[in-house]
Motif scaffolding. Structure first.
Motif, PDB file in Angstrom:
ATOM      1  N   SER A  27       0.810  -1.225   0.000  1.00 40.45           N
ATOM      2  CA  SER A  27       0.000   0.000   0.000  1.00 40.45           C
ATOM      3  C   SER A  27       0.843   1.275   0.000  1.00 40.45           C
ATOM      4  O   SER A  27       0.357   2.328  -0.388  1.00 40.45           O
ATOM      5  N   ASP A  28       2.109   1.187   0.407  1.00 47.42           N
ATOM      6  CA  ASP A  28       2.981   2.367   0.354  1.00 47.42           C
ATOM      7  C   ASP A  28       3.157   2.854  -1.083  1.00 47.42           C
ATOM      8  O   ASP A  28       3.393   4.031  -1.316  1.00 47.42           O
ATOM      9  N   GLN A  29       3.042   1.945  -2.040  1.00 49.94           N
ATOM     10  CA  GLN A  29       3.229   2.316  -3.440  1.00 49.94           C
ATOM     11  C   GLN A  29       2.077   3.148  -3.973  1.00 49.94           C
ATOM     12  O   GLN A  29       2.230   3.858  -4.949  1.00 49.94           O
ATOM     13  N   TYR A  30       0.909   3.027  -3.365  1.00 47.71           N
ATOM     14  CA  TYR A  30      -0.225   3.814  -3.863  1.00 47.71           C
ATOM     15  C   TYR A  30      -0.920   4.605  -2.765  1.00 47.71           C
ATOM     16  O   TYR A  30      -2.062   5.007  -2.913  1.00 47.71           O
ATOM     17  N   GLU A  31      -0.213   4.908  -1.685  1.00 48.22           N
ATOM     18  CA  GLU A  31      -0.837   5.642  -0.578  1.00 48.22           C
ATOM     19  C   GLU A  31      -1.263   7.052  -0.968  1.00 48.22           C
ATOM     20  O   GLU A  31      -2.194   7.598  -0.395  1.00 48.22           O
ATOM     21  N   ASN A  32      -0.619   7.640  -1.969  1.00 48.65           N
ATOM     22  CA  ASN A  32      -0.984   8.994  -2.397  1.00 48.65           C
ATOM     23  C   ASN A  32      -2.027   9.004  -3.507  1.00 48.65           C
ATOM     24  O   ASN A  32      -2.402  10.068  -3.987  1.00 48.65           O
ATOM     25  N   ILE A  33      -2.461   7.829  -3.924  1.00 50.30           N
ATOM     26  CA  ILE A  33      -3.465   7.736  -4.981  1.00 50.30           C
ATOM     27  C   ILE A  33      -4.813   7.419  -4.341  1.00 50.30           C
ATOM     28  O   ILE A  33      -4.976   6.393  -3.685  1.00 50.30           O
ATOM     29  N   ASN A  34      -5.733   8.317  -4.507  1.00 49.67           N
ATOM     30  CA  ASN A  34      -7.077   8.088  -3.969  1.00 49.67           C
ATOM     31  C   ASN A  34      -7.935   7.468  -5.059  1.00 49.67           C
ATOM     32  O   ASN A  34      -7.971   7.955  -6.190  1.00 49.67           O
ATOM     33  N   THR A  70      -7.733   8.592 -11.622  1.00 56.12           N
ATOM     34  CA  THR A  70      -6.649   9.047 -10.759  1.00 56.12           C
ATOM     35  C   THR A  70      -5.328   8.355 -11.083  1.00 56.12           C
ATOM     36  O   THR A  70      -4.263   8.889 -10.804  1.00 56.12           O
TER      37      THR A  70
END
Length: 89
Positions: A27-34, A70
């Motif tokens: 999840s760190d790889q897409y934590e900034n993608i909502n 997104t």
């Protein structure tokens, strides 16, 4: 390489596999993608590519939030549906 000639018949299976791989990403790889929705977008056979071993199968998923794109997720598989690579952007 003999690619699966029944990709059209098995497209649901390919999209499910791509969704499963996506959900297994750290999840760190897409934590900034909502996103609140994953949309199956396309399945392609790559014949020539600069940095992906070819030929292979490319499956594209689109991530949406409030019906707006997104990000895209790409999964690359060989003819045996084995993982080659993935990209999220």
């Amino acid at each position: 390489m003999k690619l699966n000639l029944n990709i059209v018949e098995n497209k649901t299976e390919y999209y499910q596999l791509a969704t499963q791989y996506f959900k297994n990403i750290n999840s760190d790889q897409y934590e900034n993608i909502n996103f609140d929705r994953i949309i199956p977008k396309s399945i392609s056979i790559l014949i020539d590519h600069d940095f992906i071993p070819t030929p292979c199968i490319e499956i594209k998923l689109e991530l949406l939030e409030n019906q707006k794109k997104t990000a895209n997720y790409f999964l690359y598989l060989n003819e045996n549906k084995e993982f080659i690579d993935e990209f999220l952007y």
